[in-house]
Design an enzyme around this catalytic site. Structure first.
Site, PDB file in Angstrom:
ATOM      1  N   ASP A   1       6.799  -0.587 -11.472  1.00 41.54           N
ATOM      2  CA  ASP A   1       7.590   0.392 -10.411  1.00 41.54           C
ATOM      3  C   ASP A   1       6.805   0.118  -9.099  1.00 41.54           C
ATOM      4  O   ASP A   1       6.050  -0.283  -9.127  1.00 41.54           O
ATOM      5  CB  ASP A   1       7.635   1.833 -10.748  1.00 41.54           C
ATOM      6  CG  ASP A   1       8.316   2.241 -12.107  1.00 41.54           C
ATOM      7  OD1 ASP A   1       9.000   1.315 -12.588  1.00 41.54           O
ATOM      8  OD2 ASP A   1       8.556   3.509 -12.024  1.00 41.54           O
TER       9      ASP A   1
ATOM     10  N   HIS B   1      10.721   6.630  -2.241  1.00 41.09           N
ATOM     11  CA  HIS B   1       9.874   7.391  -3.115  1.00 41.09           C
ATOM     12  C   HIS B   1       9.599   8.580  -2.870  1.00 41.09           C
ATOM     13  O   HIS B   1       8.799   9.464  -3.219  1.00 41.09           O
ATOM     14  CB  HIS B   1       8.409   6.571  -3.346  1.00 41.09           C
ATOM     15  CG  HIS B   1       7.983   6.702  -4.845  1.00 41.09           C
ATOM     16  ND1 HIS B   1       7.231   7.766  -5.333  1.00 41.09           N
ATOM     17  CD2 HIS B   1       8.057   5.854  -5.974  1.00 41.09           C
ATOM     18  CE1 HIS B   1       7.212   7.645  -6.447  1.00 41.09           C
ATOM     19  NE2 HIS B   1       7.387   6.360  -6.816  1.00 41.09           N
TER      20      HIS B   1
ATOM     21  N   HIS C   1       2.725  -0.110 -12.885  1.00 41.52           N
ATOM     22  CA  HIS C   1       3.403  -0.095 -11.156  1.00 41.52           C
ATOM     23  C   HIS C   1       2.617  -1.852 -10.989  1.00 41.52           C
ATOM     24  O   HIS C   1       1.691  -2.366 -11.339  1.00 41.52           O
ATOM     25  CB  HIS C   1       2.375   0.780 -10.533  1.00 41.52           C
ATOM     26  CG  HIS C   1       2.888   2.177 -10.868  1.00 41.52           C
ATOM     27  ND1 HIS C   1       2.618   2.773 -11.966  1.00 41.52           N
ATOM     28  CD2 HIS C   1       3.935   2.762 -10.346  1.00 41.52           C
ATOM     29  CE1 HIS C   1       3.232   4.005 -11.853  1.00 41.52           C
ATOM     30  NE2 HIS C   1       4.128   4.127 -10.998  1.00 41.52           N
TER      31      HIS C   1
HETATM   32 ZN   LIG Z   1       7.305   5.218  -8.750  1.00 43.23          ZN
END
Ligand SMILES: [Zn+2]
Length: 480
Positions: A294, A349, A439
């Site tokens: 992500d 985000h 991530h």
């Molecule tokens: Zn995120």
């Protein structure tokens, strides 16, 4: 090739032992810190990604899932006597009240309790209260006991088959919250559960007879963590499998539930997107795992991740932020060229539940446009920032003909977890159909280091790597 790897390999055995120790014992403390004090210096930087976080109340939602919370024992029935001499009946009541408070503050739920004071209530009466109220779920709370005081861990019990999924989501989230040993979900004939006419589960949070677990269970931090875990479990259950409360009566007449696995389309078609949120694939497809990354792409960590995936011939799924794509279009192109799936993770985000529906949709559409401009592809998959998306917004995303995908295994790589912490989490939480959250931006050397070790670890266990689209039997992109 990668300097961070060599650096980390010099860690001494004592340090490893210490890390393992703080992972298990310190996990609970760190958890409560991250939730009670947002300014905590250790967690400030990345605490935004913590998934166990409740949606803010929304006045627009009127129909709620009715949850009967059943604090075990009470009055003349003290239940287990803990290592410290405290009784189970008091533990269950205190924790149940915390669960009640969280559910009451959540627009998705309407809670009740079978007892709110230290009184004795017959098991039949507890089930009858839930049945008469036509609750959507009954959740009994207990602490475990055993003659051997070293016995430990969390387990969740159910009696009816149709309560298995409820037990699973509660178990998974209590494990995640407390970090106790996962004793699994078990089927057992228990009166309060067998007499309940709705999905019903009983969580044995931990062993009160184990002094170490009891200390955590009786602490305020431990109880807040357990309560949030239970509520998150209920939430996941209803978001994933729940019918809308209005259809509850029909549902209870024939006692059947339409579970998600049965609804999964066999053909690749965006028309059949699941109208709930996806957290994982179906175990029936075998030992599959989907790696997801992500918040990227960036130029460094994403590139490292892509190198490792390429070496191992693995295709993964990248949930990309629109503004990152705009900053690093060449990396988006590389991801696509190397056969991975790109998916939408909003423009910047934000927590969607704090935006209007219109603002939420703009975040998604702008990102779709950006990704299409770079790659010619419009993603089908969307993952909300923080995993936060209330029912109303899930529906709005479905109207864009997109699937909402969260995860089942959270590496918490943003939290300061080392590679060894990450591997332990994956080892513990992985099951067939698992979707792993990592991530691909920022100083994620731990993520890269863990990835290199995670791949052979999962392969040794018989897992094959697929994209989220393959796992969910969806096409990767919207039709042009
Ligand atoms: Zn995120």
């Amino acid at each position: 090739m990668k300097t961070y790897k060599k650096r980390k390999q010099t860690v001494k055995a004592i340090a490893i032992f210490f890390l393992l120790f703080i992972t298990t014992v310190g996990g609970v403390a760190a958890w409560s810190i991250s939730n009670s004090d947002e300014k905590n210096p250790i967690l400030t930087e990345h605490s935004y990604e913590y998934p166990i976080k409740l949606s803010p109340p929304s006045s627009s939602q009127t129909q709620k899932y009715k949850i009967m919370i059943d604090p075990g024992h009470g009055g003349k029935d003290p239940g287990a006597t803990g290592a410290s001499g405290n009784y189970e009946r008091d533990y269950t009541l205190t924790l149940a009240k915390k669960v009640f408070d969280l559910l009451r503050d959540d627009p998705m739920f309407e809670p009740r309790m079978t007892r709110t004071t230290d009184v004795f209530v017959e098991l039949e009466d507890r089930a009858a209260m839930a049945n008469e109220w036509q609750a959507d779920a009954l959740l009994a709370i207990h602490g475990n006991t055993y003659t051997d005081d070293s016995a430990n861990g969390t387990e969740t019990l159910h009696t009816h088959d149709d309560s298995n999924l409820l037990a699973q989501t509660v178990q998974k989230n209590v494990i995640k919250a407390l970090g106790f040993r996962d004793r699994g979900v078990k089927e057992e004939r228990l009166k309060v559960l067998s007499l309940s006419e709705m999905p019903a589960a009983l969580v044995e949070v931990g062993y009160l007879t184990n002094a170490g677990e009891e200390a955590v269970m009786l602490s305020t931090d431990g109880q807040n963590a357990a309560a949030k875990g239970i509520v998150e479990g209920l939430k996941q259950y209803f978001l994933q499998y729940g019918e809308h409360p209005s259809s509850q009566e029909e549902q209870q007449l024939d006692g059947s539930h339409e579970y998600r696995d049965e609804e999964l389309p066999n053909v690749d078609s965006s028309v059949n997107i699941d109208k709930k949120m996806y957290y994982n694939g179906s175990a029936e497809d075998g030992k599959q795992v989907a790696l997801t990354f992500d918040d990227g792409p960036d130029t460094e960590i994403t590139s490292e991740i892509l190198d490792i995936l390429k070496e191992n011939e693995i295709k993964a799924t990248f949930f990309i932020m629109g503004k990152q794509a705009k900053a690093h279009p060449e990396m988006v192109k590389r991801i696509v060229k190397e056969g991975h799936v790109i998916a939408n993770h909003s423009w910047s985000h934000p927590n969607f539940n704090k935006l209007t529906i219109e603002e939420s949709l703009k975040q998604i559409k702008d990102t779709q446009d950006q990704l299409e401009a770079i790659s010619g592809l419009r993603p089908l998959l969307f993952r909300p920032p923080y995993g936060e998306l209330n029912e109303e917004r899930v529906q709005a995303v479905h109207e864009l003909n997109m699937a909402v995908v969260n995860w089942s295994v959270d590496t918490m790589d943003w939290s300061g977890n080392t590679a060894s912490d990450i591997l332990k989490i994956v080892d513990k939480q992985m099951y067939p159909g698992g979707i792993v959250l990592q991530h691909s931006t920022g100083k994620r050397e731990n993520t890269v280091e863990a990835l290199e070790l995670m791949i052979p670890q999962l392969r040794d266990k018989g897992y094959t790597f697929v994209t989220v689209s393959e796992m969910l039997h969806l096409q990767g992109y919207q039709d042009a």
